[in-house]
Design a protein around this motif. Sequence first.
Motif, PDB file in Angstrom:
ATOM      1  N   THR A   1       0.853  -1.124   0.000  1.00  0.00           N
ATOM      2  CA  THR A   1       0.000   0.000   0.000  1.00  0.00           C
ATOM      3  C   THR A   1       0.889   1.171   0.000  1.00  0.00           C
ATOM      4  O   THR A   1       2.048   1.056   0.079  1.00  0.00           O
TER       5      THR A   1
ATOM      6  N   ASN B   1       4.314  -2.226   3.843  1.00  0.00           N
ATOM      7  CA  ASN B   1       3.684  -3.139   4.724  1.00  0.00           C
ATOM      8  C   ASN B   1       4.476  -4.351   4.855  1.00  0.00           C
ATOM      9  O   ASN B   1       4.939  -4.889   3.946  1.00  0.00           O
TER      10      ASN B   1
ATOM     11  N   LEU C   1       0.265  -9.210   0.508  1.00  0.00           N
ATOM     12  CA  LEU C   1      -0.168 -10.297  -0.311  1.00  0.00           C
ATOM     13  C   LEU C   1      -0.329  -9.652  -1.598  1.00  0.00           C
ATOM     14  O   LEU C   1      -0.372  -8.489  -1.721  1.00  0.00           O
ATOM     15  N   ASP C   2      -0.494 -10.375  -2.593  1.00  0.00           N
ATOM     16  CA  ASP C   2      -0.572  -9.661  -3.776  1.00  0.00           C
ATOM     17  C   ASP C   2      -1.957  -9.291  -4.021  1.00  0.00           C
ATOM     18  O   ASP C   2      -2.756 -10.054  -4.347  1.00  0.00           O
ATOM     19  N   ARG C   3      -2.209  -8.147  -3.931  1.00  0.00           N
ATOM     20  CA  ARG C   3      -3.523  -7.657  -4.176  1.00  0.00           C
ATOM     21  C   ARG C   3      -3.377  -7.036  -5.481  1.00  0.00           C
ATOM     22  O   ARG C   3      -2.357  -6.614  -5.881  1.00  0.00           O
TER      23      ARG C   3
ATOM     24  N   ILE D   1      -5.694  -4.818  -7.031  1.00  0.00           N
ATOM     25  CA  ILE D   1      -6.410  -3.620  -7.440  1.00  0.00           C
ATOM     26  C   ILE D   1      -5.672  -2.369  -6.989  1.00  0.00           C
ATOM     27  O   ILE D   1      -5.462  -2.176  -5.802  1.00  0.00           O
TER      28      ILE D   1
END
Lengths: 258, 258
Positions: free
Chosen positions: A18, A22, A26-28, A30
Amino acid sequence: MTLQPRAALPGNGTGSGTAQSNGAKLDRAIPEATVARLAVYLRVLGDLAATGSETVSSEDLAAAAGVNSAKLRKDLSYIGSNGTRGVGYEVARLVRQIEHILGLTQRHGVALVGVGNLGHALAGYSGFASRGFPLRALFDVDSDLLGIHINGILVEHADRIPEVCAERGVTIGVIATPGPAAQAVCDRLVAAGVRSILNFAPQVLQVPEEVEVRKVDLAVEMQILSFHVARRHGEGGQGGSGGVNGEAGAERPVVVPQ
Amino acid sequence: MTLQPRAALPGNGTGSGTAQSNGAKLDRAIPEATVARLAVYLRVLGDLAATGSETVSSEDLAAAAGVNSAKLRKDLSYIGSNGTRGVGYEVARLVRQIEHILGLTQRHGVALVGVGNLGHALAGYSGFASRGFPLRALFDVDSDLLGIHINGILVEHADRIPEVCAERGVTIGVIATPGPAAQAVCDRLVAAGVRSILNFAPQVLQVPEEVEVRKVDLAVEMQILSFHVARRHGEGGQGGSGGVNGEAGAERPVVVPQ
DNA sequence: TTCTGTGAAACCATTCACAGCC
DNA sequence: GGCTGTGAATGGTTTCACAGAA
């Protein structure tokens, strides 16, 4: 309800954190910028649905949302393929899809701290509850306010933040106190387990990295507009304003930040 | 007390319609993101000045502003070299420098349209004037409000926007009406020569590209927080709260299911 | 043919890392 | 040694442009 999304994680997991780094990421997939726009699309889609439209093209939806169509299609692609080539997007389906992604299929209890001028207005804003964000607690420290009810909610002392928030399942905190009180209030909210905060106080909050803070600062907005007035606009209309660029010359500071 | 707001952050949202036409790029362009942060630095510097600090290092100022020091130094480099190597920045000088860049050495007349719940709170916020943004006009269409004074300013009918704004040298308009009324109000402000607008209405405004619009949208902010609640937070254990966390479901799809 | 979905290019912003001045 | 200023590297976002589904 409403599930059936498919989220296509783009290519390889691009992990990424973000804005604030962090530890565990996790692989986000969006992008943050996309999330902000999804909320806007959602509102526009609501208007479209109200007018009876059943489908809408990326071009039209983009225009209504104030973005260009390529950006809109890219944004929607992050939440899956929801359109029909040659036709467009089905409004009702897209609304469900976005609500699901934004987590709006569950309710989020809200606590508002600081029932002064602005806080009082926010507390009285009924759109809150109707949109899935039920106001569950109000806090202040002013004895003139303690004990009164606003929109049916009792104003309690800020010292009770930890217990009350825990008790009522508050997950989002809104701070509308004077600047100097904001950090202490924030600390209490965090101690109560709140991990998402909307801050209206003119104060930068220091929080653990797992806490998400969004800031709404009137003074900053006005100053950004001032910058634009000073540079581009201003000559067209009034504001004569004498030279603004001089480099050394400081006229006289009208503003002194607190 | 307490109000003031804005937001910055990455892209955040909201951008608004602001079309960024880039017509004149003569001066070294200051990135938009930097402009937003300068306003934050200004406030922090004010706090420092109040505590008697005369100089501050990029490391300390950055920490207080919630950014990292490299970013802060880069931001300040856009407005010139104002620091002393081995020492830091002179607080008073930096304040003047930033005020100058943001155009705060001149006053900007403000008109506020929509004196309802939120608008009333904004109008009552005295910090406006004291910071170089004198409130010069208030408008609404509700006959119960027309004629009253708030903070010494008369509430007039929105039909008078063009003439009153021109007359009083309004350069910044603030819209705090219900969504449906916002576009019409915006059009009148633009017709009156206003080129900078702060929009609190839940509505995307369509404006000519020379008009700068900044948007502050409570619903959007809440939904962005909702996304993060749904995604990341929630699993941590929770809260000390004993939790009644039940509410609807727990959710956990950190990565959207398929 | 129309309009979506998406690699690839272009753009902008952030972070790194270090030269240079105090 | 401490700290700023900044080119270079990195990373994220927007835009382009077109393949491909309906």
